[in-house]
Design an enzyme around this catalytic site. Structure first.
Site, PDB file in Angstrom:
ATOM      1  N   ASP A  86       4.243  -7.324  72.837  1.00 35.72           N
ATOM      2  CA  ASP A  86       4.591  -8.758  72.811  1.00 35.72           C
ATOM      3  C   ASP A  86       3.623  -9.674  73.561  1.00 35.72           C
ATOM      4  O   ASP A  86       3.755 -10.902  73.512  1.00 35.72           O
ATOM      5  CB  ASP A  86       6.019  -8.959  73.347  1.00 35.72           C
ATOM      6  CG  ASP A  86       6.230  -8.390  74.754  1.00 35.72           C
ATOM      7  OD1 ASP A  86       5.270  -8.340  75.547  1.00 35.72           O
ATOM      8  OD2 ASP A  86       7.384  -7.992  75.061  1.00 35.72           O
ATOM      9  N   HIS A 134       0.798   0.847  72.365  1.00 38.40           N
ATOM     10  CA  HIS A 134       1.304   0.812  70.983  1.00 38.40           C
ATOM     11  C   HIS A 134       0.771  -0.369  70.178  1.00 38.40           C
ATOM     12  O   HIS A 134       1.357  -0.719  69.161  1.00 38.40           O
ATOM     13  CB  HIS A 134       2.844   0.820  70.984  1.00 38.40           C
ATOM     14  CG  HIS A 134       3.426   2.100  71.512  1.00 38.40           C
ATOM     15  ND1 HIS A 134       4.727   2.226  71.936  1.00 38.40           N
ATOM     16  CD2 HIS A 134       2.856   3.336  71.676  1.00 38.40           C
ATOM     17  CE1 HIS A 134       4.945   3.469  72.342  1.00 38.40           C
ATOM     18  NE2 HIS A 134       3.829   4.161  72.203  1.00 38.40           N
ATOM     19  N   GLY A 140      11.980  -0.453  82.662  1.00 39.99           N
ATOM     20  CA  GLY A 140      12.589  -0.854  81.393  1.00 39.99           C
ATOM     21  C   GLY A 140      12.184  -0.043  80.185  1.00 39.99           C
ATOM     22  O   GLY A 140      11.904  -0.615  79.128  1.00 39.99           O
TER      23      GLY A 140
END
Ligand code: BJW
Length: 254
Positions: free
Chosen positions: A112, A127, A201
């Site tokens: 993101d 990724h 997270g």
């Protein structure tokens, strides 16, 4: 095995202050307080959609328009969010490390771009990145920062490579695909040399990222996990901080 310390901020800070090379492994949970869904939690992408239909090379081969719709939407969501306290705490701490001659690197599974927008500099994206494309023919990489939230992508509108006019795909590592060789090499080097690892997270179920923190712990180095779950992902981790990482990470690094 050493006793695991739960919510021991003071003990963690002693370890932190002595660390010279820190790695921070992050996952979707660090962006959830920015409003980006995780993958496997409540409201997660893989609770609503089948990963096999959207995040595999086979899915792209059989229905590129559907896969592009998903990633255009994901880019739209990311563009309309902001870095949160957890991203900011890491960026601030990296600056502190730099000024003291220490090293901090973020190894993120996220695509993101929020770590960069928070001001972090040493970032390894395992990724890929929502804001890049790669040509399916000649591997030419190009930025892709448009906020296309078109609900439907027509076959004739699929994005093409500006060099060779072949189909381009999102610059994302899908299931069953190898991670970029250089990205993996750099990550392994850090995993093998760091003296502290923070895991923030992530459900720690996707490989190879899932083995990084356990490898650090196997070398006898401290691992601190920050996750809303009460239970750690691995019993060999020295510290566990349950709760929202926007709060716990800020407190731990503050
Ligand atoms: C909070 C919070 C808050 C929420 N505060 N916490 C070895 C064994 C078994 C299988 C394999 C293996 N090696 C490879 C595989 C296959 C596969 C794999 O691992 N599968 C597993 C599911 C079993 N791996 C691969 O295919 C990888 N390639 C590879 O290894 O190549 C070699 C090879 C291939 C095939 C066979 C063998 C070797 C590639 C993996 C690509 C992953 N891609 C995705 C999607 C693309 C990116 C995108 O679209 O965004 O990446 S899958 C998805 O999962 C995404 C994520 O980066 C990744 C990890 O998810 P993450 O970040 O952990 O999110 P969640 O939702 O799972 O967890 C969120 C966490 O946050 C939770 O714990 C919450 O509690 C927490 N949380 N709010 C603190 N406020």
């Amino acid at each position: 095995m050493a006793k695991r310390r739960i919510s021991d901020f003071e003990g963690f800070q002693k370890v932190l202050n002595n660390a010279k090379s820190i790695i921070v492994l992050t996952g979707a949970g660090i962006s959830s307080e920015s409003g980006i869904p995780t993958f496997r939690g409540e409201g997660g992408w893989w609770k609503t959609y089948r990963s096999a239909d959207l995040a595999t090379p086979q899915a792209f081969q059989s229905n590129p328009a559907l896969v592009w719709e998903f990633y255009n939407y994901r880019r739209h969501v990311a563009l309309n969010t902001h870095p949160n306290n957890a991203h900011k705490a890491l960026s601030e701490y990296e600056k502190k490390c730099k000024s003291e001659g220490h090293h901090l690197a973020i190894i993120t599974q996220n695509v993101d771009g929020l770590h960069k927008r928070a001001g972090s500099e040493n970032i390894i994206e395992l990724h890929g990145n929502l804001f890049k494309t790669i040509c399916t023919n000649m591997s030419f990489r190009d930025p892709n920062v448009k906020d296309d939230s078109l609900p439907v992508v027509m076959k004739e509108d699929l994005p093409k490579c500006k060099k060779c006019n072949s189909l381009v795909r999102p610059y994302i590592v899908w299931f069953g695909e190898n991670l970029d060789h250089e990205v993996l090499r750099k990550s392994r080097e850090l995993v093998e040399s760091c003296d502290l690892c923070l895991v923030v997270g992530t459900s720690s179920v996707v490989y190879p990222a899932a083995m990084f923190a356990p490898l650090v712990a196997q070398r006898g180095m401290p691992v601190a996990e920050f996750n809303i779950t009460e239970e750690p992902a691995d019993n060999s981790f020295a510290f566990h901080f349950p709760g929202k990482c926007g709060t716990t990470l800020q407190k731990a690094l503050g």
